[in-house]
Design a protein around this motif. Structure first.
Motif, short mmCIF file in Angstrom:
data_model
loop_
_atom_site.label_atom_id
_atom_site.label_comp_id
_atom_site.label_asym_id
_atom_site.label_seq_id
_atom_site.Cartn_x
_atom_site.Cartn_y
_atom_site.Cartn_z
N MET A 1 -32.76 43.07 -41.33
CA MET A 1 -31.67 42.41 -40.59
C MET A 1 -31.90 40.92 -40.55
O MET A 1 -31.00 40.11 -40.75
CB MET A 1 -31.59 42.98 -39.16
N GLU A 47 -25.62 50.43 -31.23
CA GLU A 47 -25.18 49.62 -32.35
C GLU A 47 -24.42 48.36 -31.88
O GLU A 47 -24.29 47.40 -32.61
CB GLU A 47 -24.27 50.45 -33.28
N GLU A 50 -26.40 45.06 -31.98
CA GLU A 50 -26.48 44.38 -33.27
C GLU A 50 -25.17 43.65 -33.58
O GLU A 50 -25.18 42.53 -34.07
CB GLU A 50 -26.81 45.39 -34.38
#
Length: 452
Positions: A1, A47, A50
């Motif tokens: 990431m 999620e 993120e």
């Protein structure tokens, strides 16, 4: 990431602000779409963290893109200002040139439309210019055009002449000023001259009296007497002769308007000349108009001649007779009636109490002395009673105006005829005697004063 984020940062640094803005916009839209799908599907929320992180990174990219756009905008603005400065300078120069052009066009139009005064200037001819102008003016070259050059030279010569005339005018004004001052001094002397002449005349009177010289006053009366009509001239000459021959205490004067007397004498001369022309065949109508103009009837039948004879009668029985004036008579001549009238000047008595009315028998002065006067006066045959002077018969005899009687002395009885004729001749003799008239006037006046 983290590696993806680093890759994205490097890619972001290589892209332009506009591309970065478009990419960030697309990434934000994709993240928002994922967050909506997770919420709808009920997927675990782990999620979302993120996605939020990516969202914040996109916001950072947006701020970076915004800062880059602003820096680029400032750079373009600076370049624009730098490029605009010569354009503004050039535009200002263009406006200045356009203004100057319009000014020149207006001046050119005004010059073309200007009407000069030189066509109205009275210039001398070209021939006189070439003959009279100085060489300094003729040798100049003022223009390439020959006609214009000649006109300029003629104008310069005209200016030269006018300047010379101005100088002459100044000199003449100074001369005039000096003459005026001189005349003022002379006038001052002349104004004081009558006083000196008067004193000189007064001082010369004893010399004139010793030498029996005629004074100026007497000469003046003699000159006026030349304009008297014949009857008044006879009276004047008789009284003057009586005064000089017998030293009578009288004074004789001629009074009236000299100008009017001269005009009348001139009219009489013209009338006589017109009469002569009429005899040799001059136009009768024109002659009649001329005579009518000359003999204008001013005053009617009692029209008087402008000049009169004034007689001062003094007392002859006192030491200084001039200090006591008995009476002052005025003799005047009536032109239409051809008679001499006598009146007492400044008399306060009525006409009936006048001493002249009873000076001789049957002579009141109201009856005209001859037939022609009666015809002119009309059917009443009476003289105007309001007049202070009257046509006495003795005055006509003094003036030399002889008249015929109305009736022949042979119509009546011979005795009466002889008596009346003798009285008539005796009366006529008295009338003609100037001394008799003066004696009777003095006697009447003294008698009246005694009664008073």
């Amino acid at each position: 990431m983290q590696s993806e984020m680093a890759i994205d940062t490097v890619a972001t640094a290589e892209k332009s602000p506009l591309e970065l803005l478009q990419q960030t916009k697309a990434s934000v839209e994709a993240i928002i779409a994922k967050m909506l799908s997770i919420k709808q599907q009920g997927t675990p929320k782990s999620e979302n963290r993120e996605l939020l992180t990516q969202m914040f990174l996109n916001f950072i990219n947006l701020r970076q893109a915004n800062r880059s756009i602003l820096i680029e905008e400032e750079k373009v603005r600076t370049e624009t200002e730098i490029a605009k400065s010569p354009v503004d300078f050039t535009t200002l120069e263009l406006h200045n040139l356009m203004y100057e052009k319009s000014h020149y066009l207006k001046a050119n139009k005004a010059s073309r439309d200007f009407k000069s005064r030189y066509p109205n200037i009275d210039l001398i001819s070209e021939q006189d210019f070439f003959s009279d102008a100085p060489e300094a003016i003729k040798s100049q070259t003022l223009s390439n055009d020959s006609s214009h050059d000649l006109m300029l030279k003629r104008l310069n010569f005209e200016l030269h002449q006018r300047k010379e005339l101005c100088k002459l005018r100044v000199r003449l004004e100074q001369q005039k000023k000096s003459l005026l001052e001189s005349n003022a001094e002379r006038n001052k002397f002349l104004s004081s001259l009558p006083v000196h002449l008067k004193s000189l005349k007064k001082a010369s009177l004893p010399v004139q009296s010793q030498l029996s010289l005629q004074n100026q006053k007497k000469l003046k009366y003699h000159n006026l007497a030349e304009l008297l009509p014949p009857p008044l001239y006879v009276i004047y000459s008789q009284f003057m002769a009586l005064k000089e021959a017998f030293e009578e205490n009288i004074d004789v004067e001629v009074s009236g308007s000299l100008k009017d007397a001269q005009t009348y004498a001139r009219q009489q001369a013209e009338q006589n000349s017109e009469s002569l022309r009429l005899e040799v065949g001059v136009d009768e109508e024109r002659q009649r108009k001329r005579l009518k103009k000359v003999g204008s009837d001013e005053g009617g039948v009692y029209q008087v001649h402008p000049l009169k004879v004034v007689l001062h009668v003094y007392d002859d029985e006192i030491t200084d007779p001039k200090s006591h004036e008995l009476v002052m008579l005025k003799f005047e001549y009536l032109l239409k009636l051809n008679v001499v009238c006598v009146g007492i000047e400044e008399s306060e008595d009525g006409l009936e109490k006048n001493i002249l009315c009873n000076l001789f028998p049957d002579d009141s002065g109201l009856e005209p002395p001859h037939q022609s006067a009666k015809l002119i006066l009309g059917k009443d045959h009476v003289f105007d009673k309001s007049r202070t002077s009257r046509p006495y018969k003795w005055a006509q005899h003094l003036a030399g105006i002889e008249t015929l009687p109305e009736m022949s002395p042979f119509f009546t009885d011979k005795d009466i005829q002889y008596s009346d004729t003798a009285k008539g001749y005796a009366s006529a003799s008295d009338h003609r005697n100037v001394q008799t008239v003066l004696q009777r006037i003095r006697s009447q006046k003294k008698t009246k004063l005694t009664l008073v």
